[in-house]
Write a protein that holds these residues in place. Sequence first.
Motif, PDB file in Angstrom:
ATOM      1  N   ASP A  64       0.826  -1.214   0.000  1.00 32.07           N
ATOM      2  CA  ASP A  64       0.000   0.000   0.000  1.00 32.07           C
ATOM      3  C   ASP A  64       0.856   1.257   0.000  1.00 32.07           C
ATOM      4  OD1 ASP A  64      -2.325  -1.428  -0.041  1.00 32.07           O
ATOM      5  OD2 ASP A  64      -2.741  -1.241   2.099  1.00 32.07           O
ATOM      6  N   ALA A  65       1.932   1.259   0.766  1.00 32.04           N
ATOM      7  CA  ALA A  65       2.810   2.426   0.817  1.00 32.04           C
ATOM      8  C   ALA A  65       3.511   2.636  -0.526  1.00 32.04           C
ATOM      9  CB  ALA A  65       3.834   2.273   1.936  1.00 32.04           C
ATOM     10  N   ILE A  66       3.935   1.539  -1.155  1.00 30.16           N
ATOM     11  CA  ILE A  66       4.566   1.635  -2.477  1.00 30.16           C
ATOM     12  C   ILE A  66       3.574   2.197  -3.488  1.00 30.16           C
ATOM     13  CG2 ILE A  66       5.513   0.268  -4.378  1.00 30.16           C
ATOM     14  CD1 ILE A  66       6.650  -1.645  -2.221  1.00 30.16           C
ATOM     15  N   GLN A  67       2.365   1.691  -3.456  1.00 32.93           N
ATOM     16  CA  GLN A  67       1.330   2.171  -4.367  1.00 32.93           C
ATOM     17  C   GLN A  67       1.032   3.645  -4.130  1.00 32.93           C
ATOM     18  OE1 GLN A  67      -0.003   0.508  -6.884  1.00 32.93           O
ATOM     19  NE2 GLN A  67      -1.331   2.193  -7.471  1.00 32.93           N
ATOM     20  N   ALA A  68       1.004   4.065  -2.871  1.00 33.15           N
ATOM     21  CA  ALA A  68       0.725   5.463  -2.536  1.00 33.15           C
ATOM     22  C   ALA A  68       1.790   6.393  -3.093  1.00 33.15           C
ATOM     23  CB  ALA A  68       0.625   5.625  -1.022  1.00 33.15           C
ATOM     24  N   VAL A  69       3.047   5.984  -3.008  1.00 31.32           N
ATOM     25  CA  VAL A  69       4.148   6.820  -3.496  1.00 31.32           C
ATOM     26  C   VAL A  69       4.106   6.970  -5.013  1.00 31.32           C
ATOM     27  CG1 VAL A  69       6.656   6.768  -3.846  1.00 31.32           C
ATOM     28  CG2 VAL A  69       5.710   6.484  -1.558  1.00 31.32           C
ATOM     29  N   LEU A  70       3.731   5.902  -5.700  1.00 31.67           N
ATOM     30  CA  LEU A  70       3.740   5.942  -7.162  1.00 31.67           C
ATOM     31  C   LEU A  70       2.423   6.429  -7.752  1.00 31.67           C
ATOM     32  CD1 LEU A  70       5.848   2.731  -7.817  1.00 31.67           C
ATOM     33  CD2 LEU A  70       6.520   5.120  -8.142  1.00 31.67           C
ATOM     34  N   ASN A  71       1.426   6.566  -6.893  1.00 29.78           N
ATOM     35  CA  ASN A  71       0.156   7.185  -7.293  1.00 29.78           C
ATOM     36  C   ASN A  71      -0.344   8.058  -6.139  1.00 29.78           C
ATOM     37  OD1 ASN A  71      -0.917   5.951 -10.043  1.00 29.78           O
ATOM     38  ND2 ASN A  71       0.107   4.309  -8.907  1.00 29.78           N
ATOM     39  N   PRO A  72       0.398   9.126  -5.844  1.00 30.55           N
ATOM     40  CA  PRO A  72       0.073   9.949  -4.674  1.00 30.55           C
ATOM     41  C   PRO A  72      -1.194  10.768  -4.875  1.00 30.55           C
ATOM     42  CG  PRO A  72       1.809  10.982  -5.958  1.00 30.55           C
ATOM     43  CD  PRO A  72       1.562   9.640  -6.589  1.00 30.55           C
ATOM     44  N   ALA A  73      -1.742  11.210  -3.767  1.00 31.69           N
ATOM     45  CA  ALA A  73      -2.904  12.100  -3.838  1.00 31.69           C
ATOM     46  C   ALA A  73      -2.514  13.420  -4.497  1.00 31.69           C
ATOM     47  CB  ALA A  73      -3.446  12.343  -2.439  1.00 31.69           C
ATOM     48  N   LYS A  74      -3.414  13.981  -5.271  1.00 31.12           N
ATOM     49  CA  LYS A  74      -3.183  15.291  -5.878  1.00 31.12           C
ATOM     50  C   LYS A  74      -3.586  16.355  -4.857  1.00 31.12           C
ATOM     51  CE  LYS A  74      -3.825  13.665 -10.611  1.00 31.12           C
ATOM     52  NZ  LYS A  74      -4.598  13.755 -11.864  1.00 31.12           N
ATOM     53  N   THR A  75      -2.609  17.028  -4.338  1.00 30.99           N
ATOM     54  CA  THR A  75      -2.831  17.986  -3.261  1.00 30.99           C
ATOM     55  C   THR A  75      -1.837  19.121  -3.359  1.00 30.99           C
ATOM     56  OG1 THR A  75      -2.842  18.244  -0.851  1.00 30.99           O
ATOM     57  CG2 THR A  75      -1.335  16.618  -1.750  1.00 30.99           C
ATOM     58  N   ASN A  76      -2.178  20.248  -2.758  1.00 33.27           N
ATOM     59  CA  ASN A  76      -1.246  21.380  -2.675  1.00 33.27           C
ATOM     60  C   ASN A  76      -0.530  21.411  -1.331  1.00 33.27           C
ATOM     61  OD1 ASN A  76      -1.848  22.464  -5.256  1.00 33.27           O
ATOM     62  ND2 ASN A  76      -3.744  23.360  -4.440  1.00 33.27           N
ATOM     63  N   ALA A  77      -0.843  20.434  -0.467  1.00 33.77           N
ATOM     64  CA  ALA A  77      -0.275  20.422   0.881  1.00 33.77           C
ATOM     65  C   ALA A  77       1.236  20.211   0.845  1.00 33.77           C
ATOM     66  CB  ALA A  77      -0.938  19.332   1.724  1.00 33.77           C
ATOM     67  N   LEU A  78       1.915  20.922   1.748  1.00 36.26           N
ATOM     68  CA  LEU A  78       3.370  20.811   1.888  1.00 36.26           C
ATOM     69  C   LEU A  78       3.780  20.413   3.302  1.00 36.26           C
ATOM     70  CD1 LEU A  78       4.418  24.023  -0.082  1.00 36.26           C
ATOM     71  CD2 LEU A  78       4.798  21.649  -0.813  1.00 36.26           C
ATOM     72  N   TYR A  79       2.801  20.349   4.202  1.00 39.38           N
ATOM     73  CA  TYR A  79       3.104  20.090   5.606  1.00 39.38           C
ATOM     74  C   TYR A  79       2.029  19.173   6.195  1.00 39.38           C
ATOM     75  CZ  TYR A  79       5.708  24.449   4.874  1.00 39.38           C
ATOM     76  OH  TYR A  79       6.535  25.435   4.383  1.00 39.38           O
ATOM     77  N   PHE A  80       2.402  18.474   7.251  1.00 41.50           N
ATOM     78  CA  PHE A  80       1.408  17.739   8.031  1.00 41.50           C
ATOM     79  C   PHE A  80       1.915  17.602   9.457  1.00 41.50           C
ATOM     80  CE2 PHE A  80       4.035  14.534   5.903  1.00 41.50           C
ATOM     81  CZ  PHE A  80       4.443  13.722   6.946  1.00 41.50           C
ATOM     82  N   VAL A  81       0.978  17.484  10.384  1.00 41.86           N
ATOM     83  CA  VAL A  81       1.332  17.304  11.784  1.00 41.86           C
ATOM     84  C   VAL A  81       0.351  16.319  12.399  1.00 41.86           C
ATOM     85  CG1 VAL A  81      -0.125  19.220  12.595  1.00 41.86           C
ATOM     86  CG2 VAL A  81       1.840  18.493  13.963  1.00 41.86           C
ATOM     87  N   SER A  82       0.831  15.546  13.349  1.00 38.82           N
ATOM     88  CA  SER A  82       0.002  14.534  13.982  1.00 38.82           C
ATOM     89  C   SER A  82      -1.083  15.162  14.840  1.00 38.82           C
ATOM     90  CB  SER A  82       0.867  13.623  14.854  1.00 38.82           C
ATOM     91  OG  SER A  82       0.053  12.718  15.586  1.00 38.82           O
ATOM     92  N   LYS A  83      -2.268  14.593  14.763  1.00 36.46           N
ATOM     93  CA  LYS A  83      -3.387  15.046  15.595  1.00 36.46           C
ATOM     94  C   LYS A  83      -3.410  14.301  16.930  1.00 36.46           C
ATOM     95  CE  LYS A  83      -7.286  15.128  13.250  1.00 36.46           C
ATOM     96  NZ  LYS A  83      -8.314  14.767  12.231  1.00 36.46           N
ATOM     97  N   GLY A  84      -2.485  13.361  17.103  1.00 32.88           N
ATOM     98  CA  GLY A  84      -2.404  12.631  18.363  1.00 32.88           C
ATOM     99  C   GLY A  84      -3.253  11.388  18.417  1.00 32.88           C
ATOM    100  N   ASN A  85      -3.977  11.097  17.350  1.00 26.58           N
ATOM    101  CA  ASN A  85      -4.829   9.904  17.319  1.00 26.58           C
ATOM    102  C   ASN A  85      -4.438   8.957  16.190  1.00 26.58           C
ATOM    103  OD1 ASN A  85      -5.635  11.357  15.106  1.00 26.58           O
ATOM    104  ND2 ASN A  85      -7.827  11.337  15.591  1.00 26.58           N
ATOM    105  N   GLY A  86      -3.224   9.123  15.688  1.00 28.32           N
ATOM    106  CA  GLY A  86      -2.762   8.293  14.584  1.00 28.32           C
ATOM    107  C   GLY A  86      -3.006   8.898  13.222  1.00 28.32           C
ATOM    108  N   GLN A  87      -3.747  10.011  13.197  1.00 24.03           N
ATOM    109  CA  GLN A  87      -4.018  10.704  11.945  1.00 24.03           C
ATOM    110  C   GLN A  87      -3.330  12.073  11.937  1.00 24.03           C
ATOM    111  OE1 GLN A  87      -8.236  10.545  10.833  1.00 24.03           O
ATOM    112  NE2 GLN A  87      -8.503   8.792  12.184  1.00 24.03           N
ATOM    113  N   HIS A  88      -3.386  12.762  10.790  1.00 23.79           N
ATOM    114  CA  HIS A  88      -2.658  14.014  10.629  1.00 23.79           C
ATOM    115  C   HIS A  88      -3.553  15.118  10.068  1.00 23.79           C
ATOM    116  CE1 HIS A  88       0.482  10.918  10.736  1.00 23.79           C
ATOM    117  NE2 HIS A  88       1.308  11.867  11.130  1.00 23.79           N
TER     118      HIS A  88
END
Length: 335
Positions: A291-315
């Motif tokens: 899944d991680a390999i697939q995500a890298v080679l077909n990433p989401a189309k986004t303008n985001a440049l940053y992310f931070v953890s929300k403390g629940n396993g998500q960002h």
Amino acid sequence: MIQKTKTFLLTLFISLFVIWLSVEAWAFKQFLTQPISSLQESKVVSIPKGTSAKKVAYLLYQNQLIRHPEWLVWVLKWEGKAEQVKAGEIEIQPQWTLEELIDALIQGKVVTYPVTFIAGETIKQNLISLSASPKMNFVLSPFDLSSVQAKLGLKQPLEGQFLPETYFYAANETDLSILKRSHNALKSVLTQAWENRADNLPIKTPYEALILASIVEKETGYAPERPMIAGVFVNRLRKGMRLQSDPTVIYGIGDSYDGNIRKKDLLTKTAYNTYRINGLPPTPIALASADAIQAVLNPAKTNALYFVSKGNGQHIFSNTLKEHNKAVRHYILNQ
């Protein structure tokens, strides 16, 4: 008088023989059609390589799994299967019929054991887990990575070169064989994903994709986020921004990592510290899932440049540094 006695004895003998033959015929019919044993639970029997049908039959008899070993040999020879019995550990069910037993013996339905390579763990961690597997033939040293690499014939370092899945093996299979299977599975997944990759990615080779996938794997355990995480890193690579991934810092620290990342760690230059180096580190930092390999080679189309953890396993994802700093204050500094 003597003639009558002889006739009587002959008649008695023939009668007893007929009775015996009838009993044997009935017993043989039962042997063919009824459960092979009265045991209540299955038994695992190990059949050594090169064992004759006769020895296999008496091995089963000794384990109370059949009542008439000589009949099993006869049936195997009658069916032309006496030379087809496979070696290995076989779990035999007492409720099987004779034909079900023979099918298991000639098809080699051997007992298998699972070993799992875990996504996000390093090759050292997975090799140590592999070395604890039961009934495996160990030919490798889990602490001599260069030797393992040589025996696998790999030009690139071991890290990340195996697909994290559960593999099943029979008794006495080697740890080297398991690693070869896992590496071949990784190559197959990576090749297929590379052939179906999105256009215009800032990733030049499948190996670079594997490196980035290992970072994505470490950044989140929440599978639906992986394409988004990958999208952020792809955007940063396109802009020439450093990845600034904490897991790469930790990997660069190595065995001296104590569970905390300090400012000095972020400032210390290692080959893996993506706060201090441009682009990708030289190798993967962990095993990456399909899944991680697939995500890298077909990433989401986004303008985001940053992310931070929300403390629940998500960002939480941000397009600008200003938005990111606000998210950091909310989710990190206020905790």
